[in-house]
Design a protein around this motif. Structure first.
Motif, PDB file in Angstrom:
ATOM      1  N   PRO A  25       0.799  -1.222   0.000  1.00  5.94           N
ATOM      2  CA  PRO A  25       0.000   0.000   0.000  1.00  5.94           C
ATOM      3  C   PRO A  25       0.825   1.261   0.000  1.00  5.94           C
ATOM      4  O   PRO A  25       0.315   2.321  -0.218  1.00  5.94           O
ATOM      5  CB  PRO A  25      -0.819  -0.117   1.288  1.00  5.94           C
ATOM      6  CG  PRO A  25      -0.036  -1.015   2.163  1.00  5.94           C
ATOM      7  CD  PRO A  25       0.697  -1.946   1.276  1.00  5.94           C
ATOM      8  N   LEU A  26       2.120   1.166   0.268  1.00  8.83           N
ATOM      9  CA  LEU A  26       2.999   2.316   0.213  1.00  8.83           C
ATOM     10  C   LEU A  26       4.135   1.992  -0.739  1.00  8.83           C
ATOM     11  O   LEU A  26       5.259   1.707  -0.332  1.00  8.83           O
ATOM     12  CB  LEU A  26       3.560   2.636   1.606  1.00  8.83           C
ATOM     13  CG  LEU A  26       2.539   3.100   2.626  1.00  8.83           C
ATOM     14  CD1 LEU A  26       3.172   3.175   3.995  1.00  8.83           C
ATOM     15  CD2 LEU A  26       1.980   4.424   2.232  1.00  8.83           C
ATOM     16  N   PRO A  27       3.907   1.936  -2.062  1.00  4.07           N
ATOM     17  CA  PRO A  27       4.890   1.430  -2.992  1.00  4.07           C
ATOM     18  C   PRO A  27       6.118   2.304  -3.070  1.00  4.07           C
ATOM     19  O   PRO A  27       6.056   3.511  -3.056  1.00  4.07           O
ATOM     20  CB  PRO A  27       4.121   1.430  -4.333  1.00  4.07           C
ATOM     21  CG  PRO A  27       3.071   2.457  -4.141  1.00  4.07           C
ATOM     22  CD  PRO A  27       2.707   2.445  -2.710  1.00  4.07           C
ATOM     23  N   SER A  28       7.223   1.653  -3.152  1.00  3.91           N
ATOM     24  CA  SER A  28       8.486   2.340  -3.353  1.00  3.91           C
ATOM     25  C   SER A  28       9.337   1.479  -4.261  1.00  3.91           C
ATOM     26  O   SER A  28       9.979   0.527  -3.838  1.00  3.91           O
ATOM     27  CB  SER A  28       9.200   2.573  -2.018  1.00  3.91           C
ATOM     28  OG  SER A  28      10.413   3.240  -2.234  1.00  3.91           O
ATOM     29  N   PRO A  29       9.312   1.698  -5.585  1.00  8.31           N
ATOM     30  CA  PRO A  29       9.942   0.805  -6.522  1.00  8.31           C
ATOM     31  C   PRO A  29      11.437   0.713  -6.291  1.00  8.31           C
ATOM     32  O   PRO A  29      12.114   1.686  -6.010  1.00  8.31           O
ATOM     33  CB  PRO A  29       9.621   1.438  -7.897  1.00  8.31           C
ATOM     34  CG  PRO A  29       9.254   2.835  -7.588  1.00  8.31           C
ATOM     35  CD  PRO A  29       8.714   2.869  -6.210  1.00  8.31           C
ATOM     36  N   ALA A  38       1.651   3.939 -16.313  1.00 10.66           N
ATOM     37  CA  ALA A  38       0.530   4.618 -15.666  1.00 10.66           C
ATOM     38  C   ALA A  38       0.912   5.198 -14.329  1.00 10.66           C
ATOM     39  O   ALA A  38       0.319   6.145 -13.866  1.00 10.66           O
ATOM     40  CB  ALA A  38      -0.638   3.637 -15.491  1.00 10.66           C
ATOM     41  N   VAL A  39       1.952   4.633 -13.695  1.00 17.69           N
ATOM     42  CA  VAL A  39       2.349   5.106 -12.386  1.00 17.69           C
ATOM     43  C   VAL A  39       3.456   6.117 -12.476  1.00 17.69           C
ATOM     44  O   VAL A  39       3.482   7.111 -11.789  1.00 17.69           O
ATOM     45  CB  VAL A  39       2.771   3.909 -11.500  1.00 17.69           C
ATOM     46  CG1 VAL A  39       3.335   4.384 -10.193  1.00 17.69           C
ATOM     47  CG2 VAL A  39       1.608   2.964 -11.274  1.00 17.69           C
ATOM     48  N   SER A  40       4.417   5.875 -13.374  1.00 17.35           N
ATOM     49  CA  SER A  40       5.625   6.678 -13.348  1.00 17.35           C
ATOM     50  C   SER A  40       5.636   7.827 -14.334  1.00 17.35           C
ATOM     51  O   SER A  40       6.464   8.703 -14.249  1.00 17.35           O
ATOM     52  CB  SER A  40       6.832   5.765 -13.639  1.00 17.35           C
ATOM     53  OG  SER A  40       6.723   5.219 -14.927  1.00 17.35           O
ATOM     54  N   ARG A  41       4.744   7.829 -15.286  1.00 21.71           N
ATOM     55  CA  ARG A  41       4.800   8.836 -16.335  1.00 21.71           C
ATOM     56  C   ARG A  41       4.453  10.210 -15.802  1.00 21.71           C
ATOM     57  O   ARG A  41       3.470  10.408 -15.123  1.00 21.71           O
ATOM     58  CB  ARG A  41       3.818   8.462 -17.450  1.00 21.71           C
ATOM     59  CG  ARG A  41       3.803   9.457 -18.598  1.00 21.71           C
ATOM     60  CD  ARG A  41       2.852   9.015 -19.690  1.00 21.71           C
ATOM     61  NE  ARG A  41       3.312   7.770 -20.260  1.00 21.71           N
ATOM     62  CZ  ARG A  41       2.590   7.063 -21.142  1.00 21.71           C
ATOM     63  NH1 ARG A  41       1.417   7.478 -21.514  1.00 21.71           N
ATOM     64  NH2 ARG A  41       3.067   5.928 -21.615  1.00 21.71           N
ATOM     65  N   ARG A 323       0.307   8.267  -4.917  1.00 23.27           N
ATOM     66  CA  ARG A 323       0.956   7.344  -3.989  1.00 23.27           C
ATOM     67  C   ARG A 323       0.395   7.517  -2.584  1.00 23.27           C
ATOM     68  O   ARG A 323       0.090   8.616  -2.145  1.00 23.27           O
ATOM     69  CB  ARG A 323       2.467   7.566  -3.983  1.00 23.27           C
ATOM     70  CG  ARG A 323       3.139   7.275  -5.323  1.00 23.27           C
ATOM     71  CD  ARG A 323       4.639   7.464  -5.205  1.00 23.27           C
ATOM     72  NE  ARG A 323       5.307   7.259  -6.481  1.00 23.27           N
ATOM     73  CZ  ARG A 323       5.690   6.074  -6.942  1.00 23.27           C
ATOM     74  NH1 ARG A 323       5.464   4.993  -6.211  1.00 23.27           N
ATOM     75  NH2 ARG A 323       6.292   5.959  -8.109  1.00 23.27           N
ATOM     76  N   MET A 324       0.321   6.399  -1.868  1.00 22.43           N
ATOM     77  CA  MET A 324      -0.207   6.442  -0.520  1.00 22.43           C
ATOM     78  C   MET A 324       0.670   7.276   0.401  1.00 22.43           C
ATOM     79  O   MET A 324       0.187   7.934   1.320  1.00 22.43           O
ATOM     80  CB  MET A 324      -0.354   5.021   0.020  1.00 22.43           C
ATOM     81  CG  MET A 324      -1.210   4.914   1.249  1.00 22.43           C
ATOM     82  SD  MET A 324      -2.932   5.385   0.943  1.00 22.43           S
ATOM     83  CE  MET A 324      -3.464   4.028  -0.088  1.00 22.43           C
ATOM     84  N   ARG A 325       1.974   7.274   0.173  1.00 21.15           N
ATOM     85  CA  ARG A 325       2.851   8.049   1.052  1.00 21.15           C
ATOM     86  C   ARG A 325       2.611   9.553   0.879  1.00 21.15           C
ATOM     87  O   ARG A 325       2.777  10.326   1.815  1.00 21.15           O
ATOM     88  CB  ARG A 325       4.317   7.706   0.783  1.00 21.15           C
ATOM     89  CG  ARG A 325       4.817   8.040  -0.608  1.00 21.15           C
ATOM     90  CD  ARG A 325       6.178   7.411  -0.837  1.00 21.15           C
ATOM     91  NE  ARG A 325       6.716   7.728  -2.153  1.00 21.15           N
ATOM     92  CZ  ARG A 325       7.708   7.042  -2.712  1.00 21.15           C
ATOM     93  NH1 ARG A 325       8.248   6.024  -2.077  1.00 21.15           N
ATOM     94  NH2 ARG A 325       8.159   7.379  -3.904  1.00 21.15           N
ATOM     95  N   ILE A 326       2.199   9.974  -0.325  1.00 21.34           N
ATOM     96  CA  ILE A 326       1.843  11.382  -0.527  1.00 21.34           C
ATOM     97  C   ILE A 326       0.587  11.712   0.268  1.00 21.34           C
ATOM     98  O   ILE A 326       0.480  12.774   0.899  1.00 21.34           O
ATOM     99  CB  ILE A 326       1.638  11.676  -2.027  1.00 21.34           C
ATOM    100  CG1 ILE A 326       2.971  11.519  -2.785  1.00 21.34           C
ATOM    101  CG2 ILE A 326       1.072  13.069  -2.231  1.00 21.34           C
ATOM    102  CD1 ILE A 326       2.837  11.692  -4.278  1.00 21.34           C
ATOM    103  N   LEU A 327      -0.374  10.787   0.268  1.00 20.36           N
ATOM    104  CA  LEU A 327      -1.610  10.992   1.025  1.00 20.36           C
ATOM    105  C   LEU A 327      -1.312  11.135   2.521  1.00 20.36           C
ATOM    106  O   LEU A 327      -1.801  12.062   3.175  1.00 20.36           O
ATOM    107  CB  LEU A 327      -2.558   9.815   0.787  1.00 20.36           C
ATOM    108  CG  LEU A 327      -3.823   9.766   1.651  1.00 20.36           C
ATOM    109  CD1 LEU A 327      -4.696  10.971   1.394  1.00 20.36           C
ATOM    110  CD2 LEU A 327      -4.598   8.475   1.391  1.00 20.36           C
ATOM    111  N   ILE A 328      -0.501  10.238   3.063  1.00 22.20           N
ATOM    112  CA  ILE A 328      -0.197  10.276   4.490  1.00 22.20           C
ATOM    113  C   ILE A 328       0.571  11.549   4.837  1.00 22.20           C
ATOM    114  O   ILE A 328       0.264  12.242   5.824  1.00 22.20           O
ATOM    115  CB  ILE A 328       0.603   9.031   4.903  1.00 22.20           C
ATOM    116  CG1 ILE A 328      -0.218   7.757   4.659  1.00 22.20           C
ATOM    117  CG2 ILE A 328       1.019   9.126   6.369  1.00 22.20           C
ATOM    118  CD1 ILE A 328      -1.484   7.662   5.448  1.00 22.20           C
TER     119      ILE A 328
END
Length: 468
Positions: A25-29, A38-41, A323-328
């Motif tokens: 839920p807190l992705p960090s590639p 779709a995620v990184s562009r 990203r979830m970390r941006i939300l938190i």
């Protein structure tokens, strides 16, 4: 109407099979992984406006959102003029939110069953008729308070279906790659109208009366209805609708309950919406009781907050990720800024703090909205978005009396500080919960001479410790 690749090419359908839950839920590639486009562009600030159907939708909102803000101001003024009672104004607001609290989840079930474009044509038309009917009663001099109550309740009933349909229809217009951008632009559109609508309503009420503001709102729905009619159905991203059947409401709740990334995001929005967004209570009390500056300062506070919200929406549109970390992080910053504002010694410092509070609050709203839509199976999206909107919008009638009681008993500074503290504590707690669910750990280090704080998988952290 409130809320969110080439325009002429028919997009590929979105897969209708349920998407598997994200691994974290807190992705960090990791450096070796290649994130999906779709995620990184990175997207431009207005990239979703390249889609013709969304341009029509957005253009309709420009007009209709201004009408919506005009109706809000005119409705409160009319109720106050008819009754002289602030309680009656509160009753009107409660009647407008009550249908969402009572029937919001059922509205989501209907939205998943019905074609969203046709559904929006019905709901938008019904709201137009309500606005025009209230305008006719007011302009003819026959309006009574129960007419306004009935109109507010009717608007609320339409919103039960309109809100989840409009939220989930965005993904059908633009697809997953442009969803974050489109949701952000919808918010920017609404906040821009928040700057224009009340000012126009004030001039119209003073010059020609409240009835004309209602009439403008009713006629403003012509714009979104025309936009929906002019859309090309073949350009929409096809989504399989849920078949009619029993137990679909329970199915939607079970779906959310089994997805920690969804349920904890909705819980966070519930805490922030209930305790952090009671600005009508706080700002009016700061203007009158703390700074003794009157209505002008109250208007200034709201204007600066709207400017901050608009900035937050545009920044989210440019960022292109949810990203979830941006939300938190945004939720923690939002609560912390409220605590700082509660201690502001001067009017101008308090006013300046309204802009970052608005920016972080809008970042929370847009990021939560987008992450929930992208993580939800399209066949469930209406029900999930109905639950999200019910929790977010339904928090105000619950939280406002609590905020008012704290303000009356301990002072407005204490009320705002408590709201900010609850928002911050909820964000930190839910961030820790999601990190544990995703088997993540906090990593603090340096990257090219700059401090870097992020969540990484526990396995990666253990491998790093072994290598050292």
């Amino acid at each position: 109407m409130s809320s969110g690749p080439g325009a002429d090419s028919a997009p590929a359908p979105i897969p209708t099979t349920p998407a598997p839950p994200p691994p974290s839920p807190l992705p960090s590639p990791s450096p070796s992984s290649s994130p999906s486009p779709a995620v990184s562009r990175k997207s431009s600030m207005f990239s979703s406006l390249k889609v013709r159907n969304y341009r029509l939708f957005f253009g309709g909102q420009v007009v209709s959102n201004i009408g919506t803000w005009m109706q809000r101001i005119a409705q409160d003024w009319l109720v106050l003029s008819l009754t002289g009672s602030a309680t009656a104004v509160g009753v009107t607001t409660a009647l407008q939110f009550l249908p969402m609290l009572l029937f919001g989840l059922y509205g989501g079930v209907l939205v998943d069953r019905l074609p969203k474009r046709r559904t929006l044509l019905v709901t938008q038309t019904s709201m137009a008729v309500t606005g025009i009917a209230l305008a006719a009663l007011t302009l003819s001099g026959h309006v009574q308070i129960w007419h306004v109550y009935l109109a507010a309740f009717a608007m609320g009933l339409a919103t039960v279906v309109d809100n989840p349909a409009r939220q989930s229809f965005v993904s059908e217009m633009v697809g997953p790659e442009q969803l974050q951008n489109a949701v952000s632009l919808n918010s920017a559109n609404f906040q821009s109208a928040r700057l224009v609508g009340p000012a126009v309503a004030g001039l119209m009420i003073t010059g020609v009366g409240t009835g004309w503001a209602f009439l403008f709102n009713g006629l403003s729905f012509v714009a979104p209805v025309a936009g929906l009619l002019l859309m090309r159905p073949r350009d929409l991203h096809v989504v399989e609708r849920a078949p009619r059947g029993k137990g679909q409401l329970r199915e939607g709740l079970h779906y959310v309950a089994g997805r920690p990334d969804l349920i904890w995001t909705i819980v966070l929005i519930g805490f922030i919406g209930t305790f952090g967004f009671n600005f009508p209570v706080y700002l009016s009390a700061f203007a009158n009781d703390v700074f003794h500056a009157g209505a002008g300062s109250y208007s200034l506070f709201n204007t600066l907050m709207a400017v901050g919200s608009l900035s937050g929406a545009l920044l989210a549109a440019r960022r292109g990720t949810a990203r979830m970390r941006i939300l938190i992080a945004a939720a923690v910053a939002f609560g912390a800024m409220e605590i700082v504002a509660a201690t502001a010694p001067s009017l101008w410092l308090f006013a300046l703090l309204m802009a970052p509070i608005g920016m972080f609050g809008m970042t929370v709203n847009v990021t939560a909205n987008t992450s929930i839509q992208m993580a939800t199976d399209p066949a469930m999206r209406g029900r999930v978005m109905a639950l999200y909107m019910m929790v977010f919008l339904g928090g105000s009638p619950v939280g406002a009396p609590i905020a008012g009681w704290i303000t009356d008993t301990y002072g407005v500074r204490a009320g705002l500080a408590v709201g900010g503290a609850i928002a911050t504590a909820a964000a930190v707690t839910i961030g820790v919960v999601l990190a544990r669910v995703g088997n993540l750990r906090l990593s603090v280090g340096w990257n090219r001479g700059h401090p870097q704080v992020r969540f990484v998988p526990r396995e990666a952290q253990q491998q790093l410790a072994t290598a050292v």
